[in-house]
Every structure is written in C-alpha cells, then in structure tokens.
Motif scaffolding. Structure first.
Motif, PDB file in Angstrom:
ATOM      1  N   GLN A  49      55.349  42.990  46.540  1.00 12.46           N
ATOM      2  CA  GLN A  49      54.075  42.752  45.839  1.00 12.46           C
ATOM      3  C   GLN A  49      54.227  41.902  44.794  1.00 12.46           C
ATOM      4  O   GLN A  49      53.485  41.159  44.343  1.00 12.46           O
ATOM      5  CB  GLN A  49      54.124  44.234  45.036  1.00 12.46           C
ATOM      6  CG  GLN A  49      53.343  45.439  45.948  1.00 12.46           C
ATOM      7  CD  GLN A  49      53.614  46.670  45.339  1.00 12.46           C
ATOM      8  OE1 GLN A  49      54.540  47.124  44.579  1.00 12.46           O
ATOM      9  NE2 GLN A  49      52.631  47.535  45.539  1.00 12.46           N
ATOM     10  N   GLU A  51      56.095  39.070  45.003  1.00  9.30           N
ATOM     11  CA  GLU A  51      55.708  37.757  45.705  1.00  9.30           C
ATOM     12  C   GLU A  51      54.649  37.623  46.037  1.00  9.30           C
ATOM     13  O   GLU A  51      53.985  36.353  45.698  1.00  9.30           O
ATOM     14  CB  GLU A  51      56.735  37.729  47.005  1.00  9.30           C
ATOM     15  CG  GLU A  51      56.687  36.317  47.659  1.00  9.30           C
ATOM     16  CD  GLU A  51      57.792  36.217  48.873  1.00  9.30           C
ATOM     17  OE1 GLU A  51      57.789  35.133  49.481  1.00  9.30           O
ATOM     18  OE2 GLU A  51      58.314  37.228  49.142  1.00  9.30           O
ATOM     19  N   GLU A  52      53.733  38.600  46.540  1.00  9.98           N
ATOM     20  CA  GLU A  52      52.370  38.398  46.795  1.00  9.98           C
ATOM     21  C   GLU A  52      51.532  37.937  45.605  1.00  9.98           C
ATOM     22  O   GLU A  52      50.765  37.057  45.413  1.00  9.98           O
ATOM     23  CB  GLU A  52      51.636  39.414  47.264  1.00  9.98           C
ATOM     24  CG  GLU A  52      50.215  39.487  47.743  1.00  9.98           C
ATOM     25  CD  GLU A  52      49.864  38.251  48.567  1.00  9.98           C
ATOM     26  OE1 GLU A  52      48.556  37.974  48.545  1.00  9.98           O
ATOM     27  OE2 GLU A  52      50.517  37.910  49.111  1.00  9.98           O
ATOM     28  N   LYS A  53      51.785  38.629  44.064  1.00  7.97           N
ATOM     29  CA  LYS A  53      50.905  38.519  43.178  1.00  7.97           C
ATOM     30  C   LYS A  53      51.415  36.904  42.561  1.00  7.97           C
ATOM     31  O   LYS A  53      50.442  36.424  41.914  1.00  7.97           O
ATOM     32  CB  LYS A  53      51.482  39.425  42.079  1.00  7.97           C
ATOM     33  CG  LYS A  53      50.786  40.882  42.309  1.00  7.97           C
ATOM     34  CD  LYS A  53      51.217  41.739  41.079  1.00  7.97           C
ATOM     35  CE  LYS A  53      50.647  43.301  41.409  1.00  7.97           C
ATOM     36  NZ  LYS A  53      49.314  43.163  41.215  1.00  7.97           N
ATOM     37  N   SER A  54      52.638  36.579  42.800  1.00  9.92           N
ATOM     38  CA  SER A  54      52.999  35.189  42.412  1.00  9.92           C
ATOM     39  C   SER A  54      52.182  34.154  43.300  1.00  9.92           C
ATOM     40  O   SER A  54      51.869  33.056  42.690  1.00  9.92           O
ATOM     41  CB  SER A  54      54.516  35.128  42.534  1.00  9.92           C
ATOM     42  OG  SER A  54      55.399  35.817  41.683  1.00  9.92           O
ATOM     43  N   ARG A  55      52.191  34.485  44.293  1.00 12.65           N
ATOM     44  CA  ARG A  55      51.500  33.220  45.282  1.00 12.65           C
ATOM     45  C   ARG A  55      49.985  33.287  45.022  1.00 12.65           C
ATOM     46  O   ARG A  55      49.348  32.475  45.062  1.00 12.65           O
ATOM     47  CB  ARG A  55      51.575  33.662  46.808  1.00 12.65           C
ATOM     48  CG  ARG A  55      53.040  33.548  47.407  1.00 12.65           C
ATOM     49  CD  ARG A  55      53.191  33.846  48.727  1.00 12.65           C
ATOM     50  NE  ARG A  55      54.474  33.590  49.089  1.00 12.65           N
ATOM     51  CZ  ARG A  55      55.155  32.427  49.661  1.00 12.65           C
ATOM     52  NH1 ARG A  55      54.337  31.524  49.572  1.00 12.65           N
ATOM     53  NH2 ARG A  55      56.363  32.849  50.048  1.00 12.65           N
ATOM     54  N   ARG A  56      49.404  34.641  44.664  1.00 15.70           N
ATOM     55  CA  ARG A  56      48.034  34.700  44.220  1.00 15.70           C
ATOM     56  C   ARG A  56      47.861  33.790  42.792  1.00 15.70           C
ATOM     57  O   ARG A  56      46.698  33.253  42.716  1.00 15.70           O
ATOM     58  CB  ARG A  56      47.460  36.006  44.139  1.00 15.70           C
ATOM     59  CG  ARG A  56      47.220  36.718  45.439  1.00 15.70           C
ATOM     60  CD  ARG A  56      46.517  37.948  45.624  1.00 15.70           C
ATOM     61  NE  ARG A  56      46.414  38.513  44.227  1.00 15.70           N
ATOM     62  CZ  ARG A  56      46.682  39.841  44.214  1.00 15.70           C
ATOM     63  NH1 ARG A  56      47.123  40.505  45.000  1.00 15.70           N
ATOM     64  NH2 ARG A  56      46.313  40.403  43.083  1.00 15.70           N
ATOM     65  N   PHE A  57      48.828  34.053  42.063  1.00 12.52           N
ATOM     66  CA  PHE A  57      48.424  33.405  40.676  1.00 12.52           C
ATOM     67  C   PHE A  57      48.577  31.989  40.789  1.00 12.52           C
ATOM     68  O   PHE A  57      48.019  31.207  40.246  1.00 12.52           O
ATOM     69  CB  PHE A  57      49.658  34.028  39.397  1.00 12.52           C
ATOM     70  CG  PHE A  57      49.714  33.289  38.277  1.00 12.52           C
ATOM     71  CD1 PHE A  57      48.724  33.490  37.448  1.00 12.52           C
ATOM     72  CD2 PHE A  57      50.948  32.597  37.829  1.00 12.52           C
ATOM     73  CE1 PHE A  57      48.823  32.774  36.014  1.00 12.52           C
ATOM     74  CE2 PHE A  57      50.734  31.928  36.642  1.00 12.52           C
ATOM     75  CZ  PHE A  57      49.869  32.036  35.842  1.00 12.52           C
ATOM     76  N   ASP A  59      47.880  30.381  43.521  1.00 11.72           N
ATOM     77  CA  ASP A  59      46.736  29.779  44.058  1.00 11.72           C
ATOM     78  C   ASP A  59      45.588  29.537  43.044  1.00 11.72           C
ATOM     79  O   ASP A  59      44.913  28.658  42.972  1.00 11.72           O
ATOM     80  CB  ASP A  59      46.295  30.552  45.220  1.00 11.72           C
ATOM     81  CG  ASP A  59      47.149  30.425  46.375  1.00 11.72           C
ATOM     82  OD1 ASP A  59      48.172  29.294  46.506  1.00 11.72           O
ATOM     83  OD2 ASP A  59      47.128  31.449  47.316  1.00 11.72           O
ATOM     84  N   ALA A  60      45.388  30.650  42.015  1.00 10.52           N
ATOM     85  CA  ALA A  60      44.511  30.550  41.185  1.00 10.52           C
ATOM     86  C   ALA A  60      44.618  29.392  40.079  1.00 10.52           C
ATOM     87  O   ALA A  60      43.607  28.988  39.861  1.00 10.52           O
ATOM     88  CB  ALA A  60      44.590  31.881  40.367  1.00 10.52           C
ATOM     89  N   SER A  63      43.660  26.322  41.835  1.00 10.30           N
ATOM     90  CA  SER A  63      42.340  26.006  42.389  1.00 10.30           C
ATOM     91  C   SER A  63      41.640  25.935  40.877  1.00 10.30           C
ATOM     92  O   SER A  63      40.380  25.065  40.541  1.00 10.30           O
ATOM     93  CB  SER A  63      41.674  26.827  43.124  1.00 10.30           C
ATOM     94  OG  SER A  63      41.728  28.437  42.397  1.00 10.30           O
TER      95      SER A  63
END
Length: 83
Positions: A49, A51-57, A59-60, A63
């Motif tokens: 979780q 790692e996934e939150k870090s990737r989403r952050f 990406d945000a 962009s």
C-alpha cells in the motif's frame, strides 16, 4: 548544536530514493507486511500500500506541478491529526 555519530556514514546510494526504499535498500519483507498502525483506529498500511500511495503521489505531483524525475523537491507537511 552539531551532533556527530560514532558510527561511520553509510554509502551514498547510486539510485533514486523511491527505488532505494522499495527495491535496493530494504530487507526482503513480504508486500503484505504491516509497516504502520494507528493506535486509536487500528488503521494499517502495508508495504504494498505504501508503494502504491507513493506511485500515486508521484503521478499527481508530476501532472499537477510538472515535476519530473531528477527534479529536486522538498515537502513540508503538518501532521494530519493536528490540522
């Protein structure tokens, strides 16, 4: 006041922070390992979780602000419970 460690400094990694934390510098924990638990609510965060939150952050901010790999970023944030 400056504090000096009695231990030698670690080697500087030859990778970015994300890859060092999730791939090169960590012990072989299972992705399901709980890294964080909130006392009052029992809410947890696993390695997968995080790692996934870090990737989403990443990406945000890429962009929203145009921040790209190798850009230097500093983040100052208040504790969520104190806001």
């Amino acid at each position: 006041m400056i504090f000096e460690s009695k231990y030698p400094l670690p080697e500087v990694p030859e990778t970015d922070v994300f890859n060092y934390i999730f791939h090169h510098g960590r012990r072989p924990y299972p992705c399901s390992r709980v890294l964080y638990c909130v006392d009052r609510t029992g809410e947890t965060l696993t390695l997968a979780q995080l790692e996934e939150k870090s990737r989403r952050f990443a990406d945000a901010i890429r962009s929203e602000y145009g921040i790209m790999p190798k850009d230097v970023v500093g983040i100052l944030a208040q504790d969520k419970s104190k806001s």
